[in-house]
Motif scaffolding. Structure first.
Motif, PDB file in Angstrom:
ATOM      1  N   GLU A 821       0.818  -1.207   0.000  1.00  0.00           N
ATOM      2  CA  GLU A 821       0.000   0.000   0.000  1.00  0.00           C
ATOM      3  C   GLU A 821       0.857   1.265   0.000  1.00  0.00           C
ATOM      4  O   GLU A 821       0.372   2.350  -0.335  1.00  0.00           O
ATOM      5  CB  GLU A 821      -0.922   0.005   1.222  1.00  0.00           C
ATOM      6  N   SER A 822       2.140   1.135   0.355  1.00  0.00           N
ATOM      7  CA  SER A 822       3.037   2.287   0.422  1.00  0.00           C
ATOM      8  C   SER A 822       4.050   2.307  -0.716  1.00  0.00           C
ATOM      9  O   SER A 822       4.988   3.100  -0.684  1.00  0.00           O
ATOM     10  CB  SER A 822       3.785   2.294   1.764  1.00  0.00           C
ATOM     11  N   TYR A 823       3.880   1.433  -1.719  1.00  0.00           N
ATOM     12  CA  TYR A 823       4.848   1.392  -2.815  1.00  0.00           C
ATOM     13  C   TYR A 823       4.915   2.725  -3.562  1.00  0.00           C
ATOM     14  O   TYR A 823       5.979   3.159  -3.990  1.00  0.00           O
ATOM     15  CB  TYR A 823       4.492   0.266  -3.793  1.00  0.00           C
ATOM     16  N   ASP A 824       3.769   3.356  -3.762  1.00  0.00           N
ATOM     17  CA  ASP A 824       3.757   4.621  -4.490  1.00  0.00           C
ATOM     18  C   ASP A 824       4.557   5.681  -3.735  1.00  0.00           C
ATOM     19  O   ASP A 824       5.332   6.437  -4.324  1.00  0.00           O
ATOM     20  CB  ASP A 824       2.316   5.087  -4.690  1.00  0.00           C
ATOM     21  N   ILE A 825       4.371   5.722  -2.418  1.00  0.00           N
ATOM     22  CA  ILE A 825       5.121   6.679  -1.596  1.00  0.00           C
ATOM     23  C   ILE A 825       6.613   6.350  -1.652  1.00  0.00           C
ATOM     24  O   ILE A 825       7.456   7.245  -1.731  1.00  0.00           O
ATOM     25  CB  ILE A 825       4.612   6.656  -0.145  1.00  0.00           C
ATOM     26  N   ALA A 826       6.938   5.050  -1.620  1.00  0.00           N
ATOM     27  CA  ALA A 826       8.346   4.650  -1.683  1.00  0.00           C
ATOM     28  C   ALA A 826       8.972   5.083  -3.008  1.00  0.00           C
ATOM     29  O   ALA A 826      10.117   5.563  -3.038  1.00  0.00           O
ATOM     30  CB  ALA A 826       8.462   3.138  -1.500  1.00  0.00           C
ATOM     31  N   MET A 827       8.236   4.937  -4.097  1.00  0.00           N
ATOM     32  CA  MET A 827       8.777   5.336  -5.398  1.00  0.00           C
ATOM     33  C   MET A 827       8.967   6.848  -5.467  1.00  0.00           C
ATOM     34  O   MET A 827       9.962   7.338  -6.013  1.00  0.00           O
ATOM     35  CB  MET A 827       7.838   4.863  -6.509  1.00  0.00           C
ATOM     36  N   ARG A 828       8.027   7.590  -4.908  1.00  0.00           N
ATOM     37  CA  ARG A 828       8.184   9.041  -4.901  1.00  0.00           C
ATOM     38  C   ARG A 828       9.345   9.464  -4.005  1.00  0.00           C
ATOM     39  O   ARG A 828      10.045  10.430  -4.291  1.00  0.00           O
ATOM     40  CB  ARG A 828       6.876   9.702  -4.444  1.00  0.00           C
ATOM     41  N   PHE A 829       9.547   8.745  -2.921  1.00  0.00           N
ATOM     42  CA  PHE A 829      10.678   9.052  -2.047  1.00  0.00           C
ATOM     43  C   PHE A 829      11.995   8.747  -2.759  1.00  0.00           C
ATOM     44  O   PHE A 829      12.971   9.510  -2.639  1.00  0.00           O
ATOM     45  CB  PHE A 829      10.559   8.245  -0.751  1.00  0.00           C
ATOM     46  N   LYS A 860       9.463  17.043   7.562  1.00  0.00           N
ATOM     47  CA  LYS A 860       9.160  17.787   6.344  1.00  0.00           C
ATOM     48  C   LYS A 860       9.100  16.869   5.132  1.00  0.00           C
ATOM     49  O   LYS A 860       8.308  17.077   4.207  1.00  0.00           O
ATOM     50  CB  LYS A 860      10.200  18.881   6.132  1.00  0.00           C
ATOM     51  N   ALA A 861       9.951  15.834   5.130  1.00  0.00           N
ATOM     52  CA  ALA A 861       9.904  14.876   4.025  1.00  0.00           C
ATOM     53  C   ALA A 861       8.567  14.147   3.996  1.00  0.00           C
ATOM     54  O   ALA A 861       7.981  13.937   2.928  1.00  0.00           O
ATOM     55  CB  ALA A 861      11.053  13.881   4.154  1.00  0.00           C
ATOM     56  N   ALA A 862       8.057  13.773   5.176  1.00  0.00           N
ATOM     57  CA  ALA A 862       6.755  13.106   5.240  1.00  0.00           C
ATOM     58  C   ALA A 862       5.651  14.050   4.778  1.00  0.00           C
ATOM     59  O   ALA A 862       4.719  13.630   4.079  1.00  0.00           O
ATOM     60  CB  ALA A 862       6.487  12.619   6.660  1.00  0.00           C
ATOM     61  N   GLU A 863       5.754  15.317   5.160  1.00  0.00           N
ATOM     62  CA  GLU A 863       4.740  16.278   4.739  1.00  0.00           C
ATOM     63  C   GLU A 863       4.785  16.480   3.227  1.00  0.00           C
ATOM     64  O   GLU A 863       3.745  16.591   2.575  1.00  0.00           O
ATOM     65  CB  GLU A 863       4.972  17.607   5.464  1.00  0.00           C
ATOM     66  N   ARG A 864       5.973  16.524   2.668  1.00  0.00           N
ATOM     67  CA  ARG A 864       6.110  16.688   1.224  1.00  0.00           C
ATOM     68  C   ARG A 864       5.490  15.503   0.479  1.00  0.00           C
ATOM     69  O   ARG A 864       4.872  15.666  -0.565  1.00  0.00           O
ATOM     70  CB  ARG A 864       7.589  16.818   0.859  1.00  0.00           C
ATOM     71  N   LEU A 865       5.666  14.288   1.033  1.00  0.00           N
ATOM     72  CA  LEU A 865       5.139  13.081   0.389  1.00  0.00           C
ATOM     73  C   LEU A 865       3.693  12.803   0.770  1.00  0.00           C
ATOM     74  O   LEU A 865       3.128  11.791   0.353  1.00  0.00           O
ATOM     75  CB  LEU A 865       6.010  11.872   0.774  1.00  0.00           C
ATOM     76  N   LYS A 866       3.110  13.666   1.591  1.00  0.00           N
ATOM     77  CA  LYS A 866       1.737  13.513   2.058  1.00  0.00           C
ATOM     78  C   LYS A 866       1.521  12.161   2.736  1.00  0.00           C
ATOM     79  O   LYS A 866       0.578  11.426   2.429  1.00  0.00           O
ATOM     80  CB  LYS A 866       0.749  13.686   0.899  1.00  0.00           C
ATOM     81  N   THR A 867       2.398  11.856   3.646  1.00  0.00           N
ATOM     82  CA  THR A 867       2.279  10.625   4.427  1.00  0.00           C
ATOM     83  C   THR A 867       2.643  10.936   5.863  1.00  0.00           C
ATOM     84  O   THR A 867       2.846  12.096   6.237  1.00  0.00           O
ATOM     85  CB  THR A 867       3.181   9.520   3.861  1.00  0.00           C
ATOM     86  N   THR A 868       2.742   9.922   6.686  1.00  0.00           N
ATOM     87  CA  THR A 868       3.067  10.113   8.097  1.00  0.00           C
ATOM     88  C   THR A 868       4.527   9.770   8.351  1.00  0.00           C
ATOM     89  O   THR A 868       5.176   9.069   7.573  1.00  0.00           O
ATOM     90  CB  THR A 868       2.188   9.220   8.982  1.00  0.00           C
ATOM     91  N   VAL A 869       5.029  10.264   9.465  1.00  0.00           N
ATOM     92  CA  VAL A 869       6.421  10.001   9.826  1.00  0.00           C
ATOM     93  C   VAL A 869       6.642   8.508  10.041  1.00  0.00           C
ATOM     94  O   VAL A 869       7.670   7.949   9.635  1.00  0.00           O
ATOM     95  CB  VAL A 869       6.799  10.804  11.098  1.00  0.00           C
ATOM     96  N   HIS A 870       5.665   7.832  10.668  1.00  0.00           N
ATOM     97  CA  HIS A 870       5.809   6.400  10.925  1.00  0.00           C
ATOM     98  C   HIS A 870       5.886   5.616   9.628  1.00  0.00           C
ATOM     99  O   HIS A 870       6.716   4.710   9.479  1.00  0.00           O
ATOM    100  CB  HIS A 870       4.637   5.901  11.770  1.00  0.00           C
ATOM    101  N   THR A 871       5.023   5.940   8.676  1.00  0.00           N
ATOM    102  CA  THR A 871       5.038   5.237   7.394  1.00  0.00           C
ATOM    103  C   THR A 871       6.341   5.495   6.654  1.00  0.00           C
ATOM    104  O   THR A 871       6.940   4.572   6.086  1.00  0.00           O
ATOM    105  CB  THR A 871       3.841   5.680   6.534  1.00  0.00           C
TER     106      THR A 871
END
Length: 985
Positions: A821-829, A860-871
């Motif tokens: 479910e977090s692959y998209d966020i991982a790719m953007r990161f 700030k990185a989590a905010e930029r990626l629109k996710t949470t710090v834990h994720t």
């Protein structure tokens, strides 16, 4: 995770879709006032009360035409099943600016039967459109796209949709504008009347009070458990919803939640029973609905129980003396006991008989009165109450003297119930069950006198002047009620509470020990010789390859005068298989076998091999060796030799081997046979699931036994996965799990993050099977950008949804702990830091991550990626950890030795190193290599002596840890060694 069922999809706003069941929010007016406090994730980010509005019909957003296709599919005959939304649809993260995302999400539920039928009929004909391409799991209030949309790097905004409930009456939605973060919700188990499900207390409030956890966290935990989420999944992938709680805390909350629900169920069954008897009143109903525990329920319902037929009070009532008892309290001046004399009726023939009957009725009334019981309980809380145990009078005749000696400490024992230790309660209970001890709770006469004085002056004071003879009857009633009814009741309650607390503590200690044992660091890459010691039947040997394969098995007789001859045989085996590590079980003849090998090693008998040995617990090995699992795994092998194989594998990979054994047979508990077996099994199974899931399994090489303990899987699903693997070859990526029979979207969601796909293995397989793969792809239609296809209609319904091109390509993220479910966020990161999938687990990737986070920080990185710090932290861990990473390497390895020490060689003050064998509530047992474990009393285990690493793990001292100890006392006749902890190594 591209094929989860279509759920209620959310826009990027932090607002949350409405809940279909507002049952708990309407239990009391007090709970509505609490909504403001526990409605948001963090107390400082409360949404103003002014935003709470009734759900207007016009607030329903318009549907997009395309979205109508995405209604969740329902099978035929599913009208009686409620379609539940994804667990995270109810919760968003409060770190997105609410001002930028104004959307009224309050919707009404469409419950018209015609719409239900039409929707169900349409659902039967719908093909899967792009359902698998969207991820319905919401982590931070945003929709997470599927793996096939990773390149897009954009979270699509989608309109909210109405949800349908089939076959159930409409229920009010939660007003999530008021409480967008984790409002509690419950799902009725059956079609019962709403009033029968309600209680006069808020389950979230009570749960928070009993567990000492924040309201919003409790609300979210209830949601997560209601939606069938597993503890490992919640702890790793939903940390922000539970305020980073650990697994033990979640288990405690779940246990408390189950108890509260059991109380509510019992209350409503009691209400129905009293209603049938025609005794229900408005006051009684309110009192019952206020009950929060079984004890309270018992107090309220006691006067309305029919009871046994032979009670003294019942017999007196049958004689017609109840009116006399009531008159004595309400109008004693008009009571004439002589008028009740009936010379020809037994029990009424004399005045004394009548006084005794009235006394029994009054005593029963007093003992069942809630106010009276509340007073005596409160009185006991502030006074000295002790529990005493002594040697039973008949114990010496029927019980073995050795068993009596075990309870020497408790043969004349007395302790305040507020200060008694949990292990003492369990020991006393065991002695009582064995008829060795007699136990009683001692309540002082001062408490009784104060209780009687309060009753006469307050609760049971007659309404008017009572003659001395009547007051004497009342005094006798109070005395009789306390001695015969109230005192035994208090004793049962005190002991039940003490036993319950002790059992919970014992089970928790068992779980902690089991976790530490399962997470013992493996010893890979070694060829091992497992030895199951024995006398007459010899020592069973098994040579195990680094892969766990059985290379050789044999039997040697070391303790029958043939030791020298057998030494040549052992040396030959060790040299032939280049084995330099011997694993000895700690069962019968362990001490002699250890001395035998230590002597040969000291003489350098096995040269040129540098042989070492270790002692390992063989608890449960014999039970496993004759189990169907062992017979299936090692067919045709003698059960005694299977034990030697199991002993060796416990060092090679403790987790993979110990999961084959029933947890309670592993032998790291305390009074495990005396506690609730249901609670014990549930806790230990949960711990095993937690350990296996957190370590992870390689889907293409793991065993079926190990796979069934992964979160979201069970025996049937694990069997289906193994069968699919045998039939179709290895899994190329996680997406192929969706093809396995019985593995639905929910199961995939729970297990996907804990299953690994080794990329080296897959690359080798793909290169060798390239032609076969291409021929297989020809039969698959070209997929859309969403990654989902609709195959030929001639195929069965179960095959109507397949995963296309993407499923046949390896995905390097599948070797990490990152959830699909977090692959998209991982790719953007990765794009953000300039990394590639090929760099996962390399030092270069670590450097890029560190340099990126140093610039702006993880928040700030989590905010930029629109996710949470834990994720984001999970993603960073997954990208930086090498492919062969195993967090168990941080734990202690077995203690390998070359020499031996005898008990007679020990002296007080000697400093030794040893390995923890078991941890209990009263002390730590340590193996110091002398054949008997020494005990570190719990008072000697202080926080200052524990290493910082152990404090951070919150595991304390547990099995497998190496410690440095000092000998304090040696009791040779009783073979007892007392130790002092110096430090943890």
């Amino acid at each position: 995770m591209s094929s989860l069922p279509r759920r209620a999809k959310i826009q990027v706003q932090t607002t949350v879709p409405q809940d279909e069941f507002s049952y708990f929010s309407e239990l009391s007016s007090a709970s509505e006032e609490d909504d403001k406090d526990d409605s948001v994730w963090e107390p400082q980010k409360k949404v103003p009360r002014a935003r709470k509005q009734p759900a207007p019909k016009e607030s329903k957003p318009k549907r997009m035409p395309r979205r109508k296709k995405d209604t969740a599919l329902l099978s035929a005959g599913s009208e009686g099943v409620a379609v539940k939304e994804e667990l995270n649809r109810s919760i968003a993260i409060a770190d997105v600016d609410l001002e930028d995302n104004k959307l009224n999400t309050v919707q009404t539920v469409k419950t018209a039967k015609t719409k239900r039928k039409n929707s169900a009929q349409r659902a039967k004909k719908l093909k899967v459109d792009d359902e698998a391409s969207k991820v319905s799991n919401l982590v931070d209030g945003t929709e997470i796209p599927s793996t096939s949309a990773m390149g897009e790097g954009v979270c699509k905004k989608e309109e909210n949709e109405d949800d349908f409930t089939f076959g159930q009456p409409p229920l009010k939605r939660m007003k999530t504008e008021m409480c967008p973060q984790g409002q509690p919700v419950t799902y009725p188990a059956s079609d019962t009347i709403k009033e029968e499900v309600e209680m006069n207390w808020d389950i979230v409030q009570v749960l928070s009070e009993r567990t000492n956890i924040e309201l919003w966290v409790c609300a979210n935990i209830i949601r997560l458990f209601n939606d069938d989420n597993t503890i490992p999944f919640i702890v790793r992938y939903r940390k922000e919803l539970i305020n980073n709680l650990d697994a033990d805390s979640l288990r405690e909350v779940r246990q408390t939640l189950d108890e509260l629900r059991a109380v509510a169920k019992k209350v409503h069954s009691t209400i129905q029973k009293i209603k049938k008897e025609g005794k229900m009143s408005e006051c009684l109903l309110k009192a019952l609905l206020n009950c929060r525990s079984f004890e309270e329920l018992e107090h309220v319902s006691a006067p309305y129980k029919t009871g046994s037929k032979g009670t003294k009070a019942q017999r007196a009532k049958q004689l017609g003396l109840e009116a006399a008892a009531l008159t004595l309290l309400e109008n004693p001046g008009k009571l004439n006991l002589l008028s009740y004399i009936r010379p020809d009726v037994k029990g009424l023939s004399a005045l004394q008989d009548i006084e005794t009957g009235v006394q029994h009725i009054l005593a029963d009334m007093i003992a069942k009165d809630k106010d009276t019981l509340d007073f005596i309980r409160k009185l006991c809380q502030n006074r000295y109450i002790c529990i005493q145990s002594s040697l039973a009078k008949v114990s010496s005749k029927k019980v073995n003297e050795k068993d009596v000696d075990k309870f020497q400490l408790y043969q004349n024992f007395s302790c305040n119930i507020r200060n008694i230790q949990h292990h003492q309660i369990l020991a006393i209970n065991r002695g009582e069950n064995l008829k060795i001890l007699t136990v009683k709770v001692n309540i002082s006469d001062g408490i009784k006198n104060e209780f009687c004085r309060w009753c006469i002056q307050n609760r049971w004071r007659p309404h008017g002047f009572a003659r001395p003879e009547l007051m004497k009857v009342l005094y006798n009633s109070l005395d009789d009620s306390f001695k015969r009814l109230i005192y035994p009741l208090l004793c049962r309650e005190f002991r039940a509470k003490l036993t319950s607390d002790a059992e919970k503590e014992s089970v928790m200690m068992f779980g902690q020990n089991l976790r530490q044992l399962l997470l013992t660091s493996p010893v890979p890459g070694r060829t091992l010789m497992g030895v199951d010691p024995g006398y007459k039947h010899g020592c069973k040997l098994a040579i195990i390859a680094p892969t766990g394969q059985i290379l050789h098995t044999d039997v040697v007789y070391l303790h029958c005068g043939q030791g020298f001859r057998e030494a040549e045989k052992i040396k030959k085996l060790l040299l032939n298989f280049n084995c330099s590590t011997v694993v000895i079980g700690n069962g019968t003849a362990c001490r002699e076998t250890e001395a035998y090998f230590a002597d040969l090693i000291m003489k350098n008998y096995f040269a040129p091999l540098d042989v070492v040995y270790c002692i390992v617990s063989e608890a449960g090995a014999s039970i496993y060796s004759v189990s169907p699992e062992a017979n299936k795994e090692m067919p045709g092998l003698d059960p005694n030799l299977r034990s030697a194989v199991s002993i060796a594998r416990r060092v090679q990979d403790p987790l993979a081997e110990l999961v084959k054994i029933e947890p309670k047979n592993i032998g790291v508990g305390m009074y495990q046979h005396d506690v609730s077996q249901t609670l014990l099994k549930a806790t230990l199974d949960s711990v095993v699931e937690e350990c296996v899931s957190f370590v992870g399994v390689d889907i293409n090489i793991c065993s079926e036994v190990l796979l069934r303990h992964i979160a979201g899987l069970n025996a049937n699903r694990a069997k289906n996965i193994i069968e699919w693997r045998e039939k179709n070859g290895p899994f190329i990526n996680r997406e192929q799990l969706k093809k396995v029979k019985g593995l639905g979207p929910k199961s995939f969601q729970q297990c996907a993050g804990f299953i690994r796909v080794n990329q080296d293995y897959i690359r080798t397989f793909c290169s060798s099977q390239q032609t076969d793969s291409s021929s297989h792809i020809q039969g698959v239609a070209v997929t859309s950008s969403a990654g989902v296809e609709v195959t030929n209609e001639k195929q069965g319904k179960k095959k109507s949804k397949t995963v296309g091109d993407a499923t046949l390509k390896p995905n390097p993220l599948d070797q990490t702990c990152i959830h699909p479910e977090s692959y998209d966020i991982a790719m953007r990161f990765l794009s953000f830091i300039g990394g590639t999938l090929c760099e996962i687990g390399t030092p270069k990737m670590q450097q890029k991550i560190n340099s990126s986070l140093e610039k702006e920080g993880i928040e700030k990185a989590a905010e930029r990626l629109k996710t949470t710090v834990h994720t984001l932290q999970v993603i960073i861990d997954g990208l930086s950890q090498p492919e062969s990473f195993d967090f168990r390497t941080d734990f202690d390895k077995p203690d390998f030795k070359r020499s031996i020490v005898c008990l007679e060689d020990l002296q007080v003050g000697t400093i030794l190193t040893g390995k923890v064998e078991n941890a209990t509530l009263f002390g730590i047992f340590v193996d110091i290599g002398v054949g008997r474990s020494g005990l570190i009393p719990i008072r000697n285990v202080t926080e200052a002596k524990l290493s910082k690493t152990k404090k951070r793990r919150s595991l304390g001292l547990g099995p497998g840890e190496r410690v440095e100890v000092r000998v304090l006392n040696i009791d040779v006749p009783r073979s007892r060694i007392t130790l002092d902890l110096i430090r943890v190594l």
